[in-house]
Design a protein around this motif. Structure first.
Motif, PDB file in Angstrom:
ATOM      1  N   SER A 186      49.935  42.798  25.014  1.00  0.00           N
ATOM      2  CA  SER A 186      48.744  43.433  26.071  1.00  0.00           C
ATOM      3  C   SER A 186      49.496  44.603  27.099  1.00  0.00           C
ATOM      4  CB  SER A 186      48.172  42.332  27.027  1.00  0.00           C
ATOM      5  OG  SER A 186      49.054  41.678  27.830  1.00  0.00           O
ATOM      6  N   GLY A 218      50.886  43.747  29.784  1.00  0.00           N
ATOM      7  CA  GLY A 218      50.590  43.383  31.402  1.00  0.00           C
ATOM      8  C   GLY A 218      51.870  42.854  31.727  1.00  0.00           C
ATOM      9  N   TYR A 232      48.809  37.883  36.925  1.00  0.00           N
ATOM     10  CA  TYR A 232      48.593  38.571  35.895  1.00  0.00           C
ATOM     11  C   TYR A 232      47.340  39.195  36.137  1.00  0.00           C
ATOM     12  CZ  TYR A 232      46.061  34.647  34.075  1.00  0.00           C
ATOM     13  OH  TYR A 232      45.187  33.502  34.203  1.00  0.00           O
ATOM     14  N   SER A 233      47.099  40.605  35.541  1.00  0.00           N
ATOM     15  CA  SER A 233      46.083  41.242  35.756  1.00  0.00           C
ATOM     16  C   SER A 233      44.703  40.564  34.970  1.00  0.00           C
ATOM     17  CB  SER A 233      45.959  42.783  35.079  1.00  0.00           C
ATOM     18  OG  SER A 233      44.794  43.458  35.137  1.00  0.00           O
ATOM     19  N   GLN A 234      43.647  40.518  35.584  1.00  0.00           N
ATOM     20  CA  GLN A 234      42.550  39.883  35.061  1.00  0.00           C
ATOM     21  C   GLN A 234      41.973  40.757  33.710  1.00  0.00           C
ATOM     22  OE1 GLN A 234      41.293  36.641  35.835  1.00  0.00           O
ATOM     23  NE2 GLN A 234      43.097  36.664  37.104  1.00  0.00           N
ATOM     24  N   SER A 235      42.106  42.037  33.700  1.00  0.00           N
ATOM     25  CA  SER A 235      41.836  42.824  32.599  1.00  0.00           C
ATOM     26  C   SER A 235      42.668  42.667  31.555  1.00  0.00           C
ATOM     27  CB  SER A 235      41.569  44.182  32.860  1.00  0.00           C
ATOM     28  OG  SER A 235      42.828  44.703  33.545  1.00  0.00           O
ATOM     29  N   LEU A 236      43.881  42.011  31.780  1.00  0.00           N
ATOM     30  CA  LEU A 236      45.101  41.890  30.812  1.00  0.00           C
ATOM     31  C   LEU A 236      45.339  40.585  30.896  1.00  0.00           C
ATOM     32  CD1 LEU A 236      46.920  45.211  31.053  1.00  0.00           C
ATOM     33  CD2 LEU A 236      45.276  44.915  29.624  1.00  0.00           C
ATOM     34  N   ARG A 237      44.510  39.528  30.277  1.00  0.00           N
ATOM     35  CA  ARG A 237      44.773  38.211  30.185  1.00  0.00           C
ATOM     36  C   ARG A 237      45.846  37.826  29.194  1.00  0.00           C
ATOM     37  NH1 ARG A 237      41.590  34.597  33.002  1.00  0.00           N
ATOM     38  NH2 ARG A 237      39.971  35.629  34.229  1.00  0.00           N
ATOM     39  N   GLU A 254      47.334  36.217  26.061  1.00  0.00           N
ATOM     40  CA  GLU A 254      46.800  35.772  24.628  1.00  0.00           C
ATOM     41  C   GLU A 254      47.642  34.207  24.296  1.00  0.00           C
ATOM     42  OE1 GLU A 254      46.785  39.029  21.929  1.00  0.00           O
ATOM     43  OE2 GLU A 254      45.686  40.167  23.300  1.00  0.00           O
TER      44      GLU A 254
END
Length: 310
Positions: free
Chosen positions: A188, A190, A207-212, A214
């Motif tokens: 990602s 992030g 971490y960014s909630q939009s880039l969790r 994986e």
């Protein structure tokens, strides 16, 4: 009784009589040569078993002598072979030790290009891991090491230098509760913070909630001032929904040779085939939507706890 004079007369006649008989036998043999040969052969035939009986002890003794000599030679050869076998076993062990050490050293040298980094290699002289501390001591000799430098083994990140001494340094492992290392998610892109909790699997936070993160995504260190970037750390695994942890690539439970990198340059990691664990981590799994129990949430914060299957 024979008188003395008679005995003296007979003793004086023995030699002439024997000479006369010898001459007679010689003359008879020359005159009747065929008959003499037959007599000699008949005598030899009759006396053959007697000769064999007389020679048997000598022949048997000679065989025993050869046997004993062969046994002695075998014992000497056996002793020599045993000594050579011990020497070969010793050198075989030395060769295996050098081969394993050479393999470890070659594996550690797989990090990046030689002219793009400064590093110090050291052997682990003490493992200080316990319920409340996860650290190791390294013997680095007279080399200068900066506090905060990253330490790696042959495949991944081990920790950071927390204390520097005259000839040894203490490396705080990434699983220690005081460990805080910024990382980058490779898929990602992030950023996140890897935080130790005294368990074999550090947590991922901030971490960014939009880039969790994986599941299975690989993680490397984030390059910044005073921190070497691009060092392989591990891969993501979810203990439960919303609780990602890092499964380290480094073999933290059996550290031997550790390399310390100084500087804030980007570092090329070794090939993934040698550092990514093929087997899944032994962590408790939860079905999607199933919340973990209170005990499972609590044991994450206990310094003496560890995560195991079932």
């Amino acid at each position: 009784m024979i008188s003395i004079h008679t005995r003296q007369l007979l003793s004086g006649l023995v030699l002439p009589v024997m000479v006369f008989l010898a001459v007679g036998v010689m003359l008879a043999g020359q005159i009747w040569s065929g008959r003499a040969i037959q007599l000699r052969m008949a005598a030899a035939r009759e006396m053959g078993p007697v000769y064999q009986g007389l020679l048997f002890p000598q022949k048997q003794f000679y065989k025993w002598q050869l046997t004993l000599q062969g046994v002695g030679d075998l014992l000497a050869a056996n002793a020599r072979l045993r000594k050579e076998n011990r020497q070969l076993a010793y050198w075989y062990g030395e060769a295996q030790t050098l081969r394993q050490e050479n393999a470890r050293l070659k594996a550690v040298l797989h990090w990046g290009a030689e002219d793009t980094r400064d590093y110090v290699s050291g052997w682990v002289v003490r493992d200080e891991s316990g319920p409340y501390l996860r650290a190791v001591l390294l013997q680095v000799g007279d080399h200068q090491v900066q506090q905060g430098s990253l330490a790696v083994d042959a495949v991944g990140l081990v920790g950071r230098v927390s204390e520097v001494g005259a000839h040894v340094v203490r490396v705080l492992l990434i699983e220690d509760a005081a460990s805080r290392i910024p990382v980058t998610l490779q898929n990602s892109g992030g950023d996140a913070m890897m935080i130790g909790d005294n368990t074999p699997y550090p947590r991922l936070m901030y971490y960014s909630q939009s880039l969790r993160p994986e599941e299975g995504e690989h993680i490397v260190t984030r390059g910044q001032t005073g921190l070497t970037g691009g060092v392989a750390v591990g891969h993501v695994h979810y203990l439960s929904p919303g609780q990602p942890v890092v499964v380290p690539d480094a073999a933290l439970e059996r550290l031997e040779l550790v390399r310390i990198f100084d500087g804030d340059f980007m570092l090329e990691a070794p090939p993934s085939a040698g550092r990514v664990r093929e087997k899944p981590p032994l962590l408790p799994d939860h079905h999607d939507g199933e919340a973990p129990s209170n005990w499972q949430n609590l044991r994450r914060f206990l310094p003496f706890s560890s995560l195991r299957n079932g």
